[in-house]
Design an enzyme around this catalytic site. Sequence first.
Site, mmCIF file in Angstrom:
data_model
loop_
_atom_site.group_PDB
_atom_site.id
_atom_site.type_symbol
_atom_site.label_atom_id
_atom_site.label_comp_id
_atom_site.label_asym_id
_atom_site.label_seq_id
_atom_site.Cartn_x
_atom_site.Cartn_y
_atom_site.Cartn_z
ATOM 1 C CB SER A 140 34.632 27.486 7.757
ATOM 2 O OG SER A 140 35.448 27.513 8.892
ATOM 3 C CG HIS B 257 37.801 23.332 5.982
ATOM 4 N ND1 HIS B 257 36.230 23.142 6.285
ATOM 5 C CD2 HIS B 257 37.890 24.198 7.080
ATOM 6 C CE1 HIS B 257 35.970 23.628 7.146
ATOM 7 N NE2 HIS B 257 36.892 24.267 7.816
HETATM 8 N N1 LIG Z 1 38.026 27.985 14.694
HETATM 9 C C1 LIG Z 1 37.761 26.811 13.926
HETATM 10 O O1 LIG Z 1 37.243 26.014 14.635
HETATM 11 C C2 LIG Z 1 38.173 26.590 12.512
HETATM 12 C C3 LIG Z 1 38.140 25.437 12.073
HETATM 13 C C4 LIG Z 1 38.402 25.369 10.493
HETATM 14 C C5 LIG Z 1 38.660 26.527 9.813
HETATM 15 N N2 LIG Z 1 38.515 27.769 10.156
HETATM 16 C C6 LIG Z 1 38.906 28.714 9.467
HETATM 17 O O2 LIG Z 1 40.109 29.205 9.831
HETATM 18 C C7 LIG Z 1 40.335 30.619 9.541
HETATM 19 C C8 LIG Z 1 40.887 31.224 10.674
HETATM 20 O O3 LIG Z 1 40.116 30.950 11.838
HETATM 21 P P1 LIG Z 1 40.786 30.828 13.255
HETATM 22 O O4 LIG Z 1 39.789 30.183 14.086
HETATM 23 O O5 LIG Z 1 42.250 30.555 13.366
HETATM 24 O O6 LIG Z 1 40.471 32.340 13.873
HETATM 25 P P2 LIG Z 1 41.333 33.329 14.753
HETATM 26 O O7 LIG Z 1 40.351 34.326 15.227
HETATM 27 O O8 LIG Z 1 42.065 32.629 15.885
HETATM 28 O O9 LIG Z 1 42.606 33.810 13.925
HETATM 29 C C9 LIG Z 1 42.487 34.764 13.078
HETATM 30 C C10 LIG Z 1 43.708 35.175 12.519
HETATM 31 O O10 LIG Z 1 43.537 36.403 11.501
HETATM 32 C C11 LIG Z 1 44.271 37.292 11.617
HETATM 33 N N3 LIG Z 1 43.602 38.670 11.117
HETATM 34 C C12 LIG Z 1 42.625 39.131 11.556
HETATM 35 N N4 LIG Z 1 42.201 40.055 10.512
HETATM 36 C C13 LIG Z 1 43.027 40.012 9.616
HETATM 37 C C14 LIG Z 1 43.345 41.049 8.506
HETATM 38 N N5 LIG Z 1 42.541 42.125 8.108
HETATM 39 N N6 LIG Z 1 44.412 40.635 7.797
HETATM 40 C C15 LIG Z 1 44.922 39.541 7.818
HETATM 41 N N7 LIG Z 1 45.149 38.756 9.088
HETATM 42 C C16 LIG Z 1 44.104 39.209 9.968
HETATM 43 C C17 LIG Z 1 44.366 37.458 13.195
HETATM 44 O O11 LIG Z 1 45.337 38.241 13.490
HETATM 45 C C18 LIG Z 1 44.547 36.019 13.433
HETATM 46 O O12 LIG Z 1 45.746 35.793 13.458
HETATM 47 C C19 LIG Z 1 39.038 31.018 9.076
HETATM 48 O O13 LIG Z 1 38.883 31.191 7.765
HETATM 49 C C20 LIG Z 1 37.981 30.089 9.720
HETATM 50 O O14 LIG Z 1 36.802 29.945 9.165
HETATM 51 C C21 LIG Z 1 38.342 27.811 11.497
#
Ligand SMILES: NC(=O)c1ccc[n+]([C@@H]2O[C@H](COP(=O)([O-])OP(=O)(O)OC[C@H]3O[C@@H](n4cnc5c(N)ncnc54)[C@H](O)[C@@H]3O)[C@@H](O)[C@H]2O)c1
Length: 284
Positions: free
Chosen positions: A118, A139
Amino acid sequence: MAERVGIVGSGIMGSGIAEVAAKAGSEVVLRSRSQNTADAMVAGLEKSLAKQVERGKLEDGARADILGRVSAISDLGGLADCDLVIESIVEDLPTKKHLFTELDRIVKEGSILATNTSTLPVVEMAMETGRPERVCGIHFFNPAPMMPLVEVVRAITSSDETIAEARAFAEACGKNPVEVKDQAGFIVNALLFPYLNNAVRLYDAGVATKEDIDAAMQGGCNFPMGPLALLDLVGLDTSLSILEALYAEFKDPNYAPAPLLRRMVSAERLGRKSNLGFYDYSKK
Ligand SMILES: NC(=O)c1ccc[n+]([C@@H]2O[C@H](COP(=O)([O-])OP(=O)(O)OC[C@H]3O[C@@H](n4cnc5c(N)ncnc54)[C@H](O)[C@@H]3O)[C@@H](O)[C@H]2O)c1
């Protein structure tokens, strides 16, 4: 269109992107650190597609085809043949950089390695690889199956060809891509997060109840959801990481995370994903 797409990370976004890519016709390989969570992701996808069939939004035959294109693994080695890999793991730069080193070693030469970050600097992930020209940001927005926008992030190392292929992938997924340079927050989060952060400050100052803050922004600005409900949807831990990255880049006080947000993350009130954030989701 990338024929074989690898998705790393089984959280909110990884699952959504997997659904989008499989619907667009790609073979999708989902990688989670444990086989249990990888399998749970496929089970979640099955449930989501079944609901869409029930609501008449998807043909039953299409549901089976989509599921037939998805496999789940725990070993990164299973991503070797992918034409495109999108990582969507925790918003933490050292963790993502380490993953890019691994992906570069494993994934076949010439394939694109993309990040769904993000806010974090894409170039730092690119420079962990021997193919910085093949690294960019793709993204998606939350929930990925519903939100039309994809920000295609051009790191200073990304080639024109990489950006064109990333755009084409987003379009093939039925999304509307915009191109943006590799600067913290890109377009949407650079504009959105000062607003969300200030909503937490307003709430913490007791200016209004959380329900009234949300109702005010829905009714007064015609936003589909209020800021505190949106923070719960994004995840408060992810939101805190986004604000920290924005603040680190610009040192603008509007990006300095509201103290209450930090306290809520310490208390593991992460929003919908932990069933408790500004609102309680345990009974929903
Ligand atoms: N939540 C949102 O609205 C959103 C929107 C767009 C982009 N993003 C981006 O997407 C990415 C994931 O976010 P999310 O909301 O799915 O988070 P989430 O917390 O739902 O999932 C995170 C994932 O990362 C994994 N993880 C944690 N530590 C780890 C490690 N050390 N090594 C490998 N995997 C690991 C977890 O097991 C989980 O599967 C981030 O970069 C976030 O900025 C999030």
